[in-house]
Design a protein around this motif. Structure first.
Motif, PDB file in Angstrom:
ATOM      1  N   THR A   4       1.425  11.763  -6.690  1.00  0.00           N
ATOM      2  CA  THR A   4       0.690  10.664  -6.090  1.00  0.00           C
ATOM      3  C   THR A   4      -0.231  10.025  -7.123  1.00  0.00           C
ATOM      4  N   ASP A   5      -0.219   8.678  -7.184  1.00  0.00           N
ATOM      5  CA  ASP A   5      -1.060   7.920  -8.101  1.00  0.00           C
ATOM      6  C   ASP A   5      -0.860   8.378  -9.544  1.00  0.00           C
ATOM      7  N   SER A   6       0.366   8.675  -9.909  1.00  0.00           N
ATOM      8  CA  SER A   6       0.661   9.193 -11.241  1.00  0.00           C
ATOM      9  C   SER A   6       0.725   8.066 -12.257  1.00  0.00           C
ATOM     10  N   ARG A  67       2.519   3.167 -13.208  1.00  0.00           N
ATOM     11  CA  ARG A  67       1.573   3.944 -12.405  1.00  0.00           C
ATOM     12  C   ARG A  67       1.849   3.626 -10.942  1.00  0.00           C
ATOM     13  N   ARG A  69       1.947   5.240  -6.528  1.00  0.00           N
ATOM     14  CA  ARG A  69       1.980   6.304  -5.541  1.00  0.00           C
ATOM     15  C   ARG A  69       3.139   6.046  -4.598  1.00  0.00           C
ATOM     16  N   GLY A  70       3.668   7.106  -4.009  1.00  0.00           N
ATOM     17  CA  GLY A  70       4.780   6.953  -3.086  1.00  0.00           C
ATOM     18  C   GLY A  70       6.071   6.619  -3.804  1.00  0.00           C
ATOM     19  N   ALA A  73       6.405   2.323  -7.672  1.00  0.00           N
ATOM     20  CA  ALA A  73       5.300   2.264  -8.626  1.00  0.00           C
ATOM     21  C   ALA A  73       5.243   0.876  -9.254  1.00  0.00           C
TER      22      ALA A  73
END
Length: 255
Positions: A4-6, A67, A69-70, A73
């Motif tokens: 998540t939020d990588s 970048r 999330r889910g 991106a």
């Protein structure tokens, strides 16, 4: 799986599909070794001053950063990772065929290091083929070998070295019936399955489809295996190849 939020920086990648998104952006499907197939939003790429204009193209080795999330991106950077592969003519259609297989059969966010290498290798071999009839055999070999690697990667690898049930080694001179739910068994006229010679199975395992019979049988076998995973919806790239071949045949016969 992508966290998540990588944030991911300069990951090797190929673009396999793109479609418009809003006025100036695009939705991308890209194939990477460590994250597999992922979905990205590329914002502000359209227009004369669009970011990465001309760079985000199929068959070009890329380094991408993103970048998010889910399942979707945001692309944050894109750099070339070498020159675009010079696919031309029919080889472009074959490249799109490989891309469509990846798009249809891979789940998102599953790493595929070996398959990425096989895809890169297949594209480079296709790009190196001369525009001549003599290249048809090599083209068929590259497509079939990639299909084998793809089926292995998604968990439906082909049994090439032994008979189903008995475990007896495959014999080059014997005829087999390849059953989709089990593998190769000795040929019997009343049995269901794809008719294939042992030498074809051995050739697929060794990566050397040197004769027309092996290439023909391998194509029939792999098409049936892939169809079981693709379902009823046809491949657009395969139909496009058929249409182009019909046009070429008409031109050659004066029709």
């Amino acid at each position: 799986m992508m966290a998540t939020d990588s944030r991911v920086t300069l990951q090797p990648a190929y673009l396999i599909h793109q479609r418009p998104y809003r006025e100036t952006s695009a939705l991308l499907e890209v194939f990477t070794p460590e994250h597999g197939k992922i979905g990205l939003v590329a914002r502000g790429i359209k227009g004369a001053r669009g970011r990465w204009r001309g760079l985000l193209q199929p068959f070009r080795p890329l380094l991408l950063s993103w970048r998010g999330r889910g399942g979707l991106a945001t692309l944050t950077d894109a750099e070339p990772s070498g020159l675009a592969l010079g696919l031309s003519g029919e080889q472009i259609l074959n490249g799109f065929y490989l891309n469509e297989l990846l798009q249809r059969l891979l789940h998102r966010d599953d790493p595929h290091l070996e398959l990425f290498g096989a895809y890169d290798h297949a594209l480079r071999r296709l790009a190196a083929l001369p525009p001549a009839p003599g290249a048809a055999a090599e083209k068929q070999q590259q497509l079939r070998l990639f299909e084998v690697r793809l089926l292995e990667a998604i968990g439906y690898g082909i049994i090439l070295d032994r008979e189903a049930g008995t475990g007896a080694p495959i014999s080059a001179e014997r005829l087999y019936s390849y059953r989709m739910d089990g593998g190769p068994v000795s040929w019997q006229p009343e049995q269901a399955g794809i008719r294939v010679h042992g030498r074809t199975l051995q050739a697929l395992q060794q990566g050397t489809l040197d004769d027309e019979q092996s290439r023909h049988e391998a194509r029939n076998l792999l098409r049936a295996m892939l169809q079981g995973q693709l379902g009823d919806r046809p491949l657009h790239s395969r139909e496009l190849v058929r249409q182009v071949n019909r046009v070429v045949q008409l031109a050659e016969t004066g029709g």
